[in-house]
Design a protein around this motif. Structure first.
Motif, PDB file in Angstrom:
ATOM      1  N   ILE A  13       0.870  -1.201   0.000  1.00 44.71           N
ATOM      2  CA  ILE A  13       0.000   0.000   0.000  1.00 44.71           C
ATOM      3  C   ILE A  13       0.898   1.239   0.000  1.00 44.71           C
ATOM      4  O   ILE A  13       1.764   1.404   0.863  1.00 44.71           O
ATOM      5  CB  ILE A  13      -0.915   0.013   1.241  1.00 44.71           C
ATOM      6  CG1 ILE A  13      -1.826  -1.216   1.215  1.00 44.71           C
ATOM      7  CG2 ILE A  13      -1.749   1.295   1.265  1.00 44.71           C
ATOM      8  CD1 ILE A  13      -2.681  -1.355   2.446  1.00 44.71           C
ATOM      9  N   ILE A  14       0.682   2.114  -0.997  1.00 50.63           N
ATOM     10  CA  ILE A  14       1.434   3.384  -1.107  1.00 50.63           C
ATOM     11  C   ILE A  14       0.532   4.510  -0.632  1.00 50.63           C
ATOM     12  O   ILE A  14      -0.536   4.751  -1.183  1.00 50.63           O
ATOM     13  CB  ILE A  14       1.895   3.646  -2.543  1.00 50.63           C
ATOM     14  CG1 ILE A  14       2.787   2.499  -3.043  1.00 50.63           C
ATOM     15  CG2 ILE A  14       2.619   4.985  -2.638  1.00 50.63           C
ATOM     16  CD1 ILE A  14       3.197   2.622  -4.491  1.00 50.63           C
ATOM     17  N   LYS A  15       0.927   5.165   0.409  1.00 52.04           N
ATOM     18  CA  LYS A  15       0.151   6.253   1.006  1.00 52.04           C
ATOM     19  C   LYS A  15       0.801   7.588   0.651  1.00 52.04           C
ATOM     20  O   LYS A  15       1.946   7.838   0.996  1.00 52.04           O
ATOM     21  CB  LYS A  15       0.110   6.103   2.525  1.00 52.04           C
ATOM     22  CG  LYS A  15      -0.765   7.137   3.215  1.00 52.04           C
ATOM     23  CD  LYS A  15      -0.794   6.892   4.708  1.00 52.04           C
ATOM     24  CE  LYS A  15      -1.673   7.916   5.396  1.00 52.04           C
ATOM     25  NZ  LYS A  15      -1.708   7.706   6.867  1.00 52.04           N
ATOM     26  N   LYS A  16       0.053   8.418  -0.072  1.00 47.59           N
ATOM     27  CA  LYS A  16       0.538   9.747  -0.461  1.00 47.59           C
ATOM     28  C   LYS A  16       0.012  10.784   0.526  1.00 47.59           C
ATOM     29  O   LYS A  16      -1.191  10.846   0.771  1.00 47.59           O
ATOM     30  CB  LYS A  16       0.079  10.110  -1.866  1.00 47.59           C
ATOM     31  CG  LYS A  16       0.670   9.219  -2.945  1.00 47.59           C
ATOM     32  CD  LYS A  16       0.227   9.666  -4.324  1.00 47.59           C
ATOM     33  CE  LYS A  16       0.853   8.814  -5.426  1.00 47.59           C
ATOM     34  NZ  LYS A  16       0.413   9.265  -6.782  1.00 47.59           N
ATOM     35  N   ILE A  17       0.934  11.517   1.066  1.00 48.10           N
ATOM     36  CA  ILE A  17       0.576  12.578   2.027  1.00 48.10           C
ATOM     37  C   ILE A  17       0.764  13.939   1.356  1.00 48.10           C
ATOM     38  O   ILE A  17       1.863  14.285   0.936  1.00 48.10           O
ATOM     39  CB  ILE A  17       1.448  12.494   3.299  1.00 48.10           C
ATOM     40  CG1 ILE A  17       1.255  11.124   3.977  1.00 48.10           C
ATOM     41  CG2 ILE A  17       1.092  13.625   4.254  1.00 48.10           C
ATOM     42  CD1 ILE A  17       2.140  10.924   5.173  1.00 48.10           C
TER      43      ILE A  17
END
Length: 343
Positions: A13-17
């Protein structure tokens, strides 16, 4: 499971902030800076206006915000017109209309009536609490009061110590103030000449005296030294330097100036097409131009004339070089009286 195949691995899972803009990249500081620049521009504009505005204009602005006849009450029938209206005389009005008044038209004095200056002061004193005397400006009495206030001489002018200034007191105080300004101009002129070694030799060429017409400053030729070349109107450098000192002494005074050129009794040769009349006029005009170049306003010159050899300084010796001179008169605005001459 521990022994399961590779397909059972957990998904990545790639979480973009998304971060907000940094504080220094915002636009709030631009608004504050714009307000600061606007305020500075208004401040420097105010300084410029104060610099280019004359003392008369400043006094007029002050008079606008402090009228001569303010109402004692703020509203109602205590106003300036006491609740009445101004209409043309004879206009129709119904019974419900409020009372009306008509302002009288000021009469124009006859041109044949004698005028020594006191009539203006007296009529202005009667209406000193009113508005302007006419459409051209304030009355002489009110202007005289304003000049005394500006010079801090109003209390001194009140000889009767009754808190009121009569036209005679205003006129005498103005004459005395004008005489003091003349004396100060003479003092500055002599100091300026003494301060320059090259000009000390010209001190004998300067004759200063008081006349009913005003303060007279004469630049006179000496034996062996002339202000202008023989027969010419192109002044020598020393003459221009002396006129510059005269201009610095009188430039700040409000009085108007009269410049007159004089020659000796020696005529031009027959048929020259040029006479002492043209020569004296040309020298007077050359002196006017030198005074203007040194800072005297062109609007202050009342007259520039040539008198040729008609008014000698030494009538018994018409050919004397000391008859050749330039006369500069600082014209009086107030008549000479006992107050002008001092105690």
């Amino acid at each position: 499971m521990a022994g399961g195949s590779g397909n059972d691995q957990a998904p990545i899972i790639i979480k973009k902030i998304k971060r907000g803009e940094e504080g220094h990249h915002g636009g709030a500081w631009k608004v504050a800076y714009a307000d600061f620049v606007t305020a500075m521009m208004a401040f420097f504009l105010l300084l410029w206006l104060l610099n280019v505005t004359t003392s008369e204009q400043k006094m007029g602005i002050a008079d606008y915000f402090s009228p001569a006849s303010p109402s004692k009450q703020e509203s109602g029938a205590g106003g300036i017109l006491s609740g009445r209206t101004i209409t043309v005389e004879g206009s129709k009005a119904n019974a419900s209309s409020p009372p009306q008044i008509t302002l009288p038209t000021p009469s124009i004095p006859s041109s044949n009536a004698p005028d020594d200056g006191m009539e203006d002061f007296e009529s202005s004193a009667d209406a000193a609490a009113g508005s302007e005397a006419d459409g051209q400006g304030r009355s002489p009495y009110i202007e005289g009061m304003a000049e005394l206030d500006a010079a801090g001489r109003r209390a001194e002018a009140d000889r009767n110590r009754d808190g009121e200034l009569s036209p005679e007191e205003v006129r005498d105080a103005l004459a005395k103030l004008e005489q003091e300004r003349f004396d100060e101009a003479v003092r500055k002129l002599r100091q300026a000449i003494q301060a320059v070694p090259e000009m000390q030799t010209l001190a004998e060429s300067l004759i200063i005296d008081q006349t009913p017409e005003g303060l007279r400053i004469q630049l006179v030729d000496q034996f062996g030294y002339s202000m202008f070349p023989s027969g010419g109107a192109q002044m020598f450098p020393q003459t221009a330097q002396l006129l510059s000192a005269v201009a610095q002494a009188v430039a700040r005074l409000p009085n108007r100036l009269s410049v007159t050129g004089h020659t000796d009794g020696l005529p031009f040769r027959q048929g020259a097409g040029f006479s002492n009349w043209e020569l004296s006029t040309d020298r007077a005009n050359a002196s006017r131009r030198a005074l203007e170049a040194a800072g005297v306003s062109p609007d202050r010159f009342e007259s520039v004339i040539g008198r040729a050899d008609k008014e000698h300084l030494f009538p018994e010796d018409p050919n004397s070089p000391r008859n050749r001179r330039i006369s500069i008169v600082l014209l009086r605005e107030q008549p000479i009286g006992e107050a002008a001459n001092g105690p």
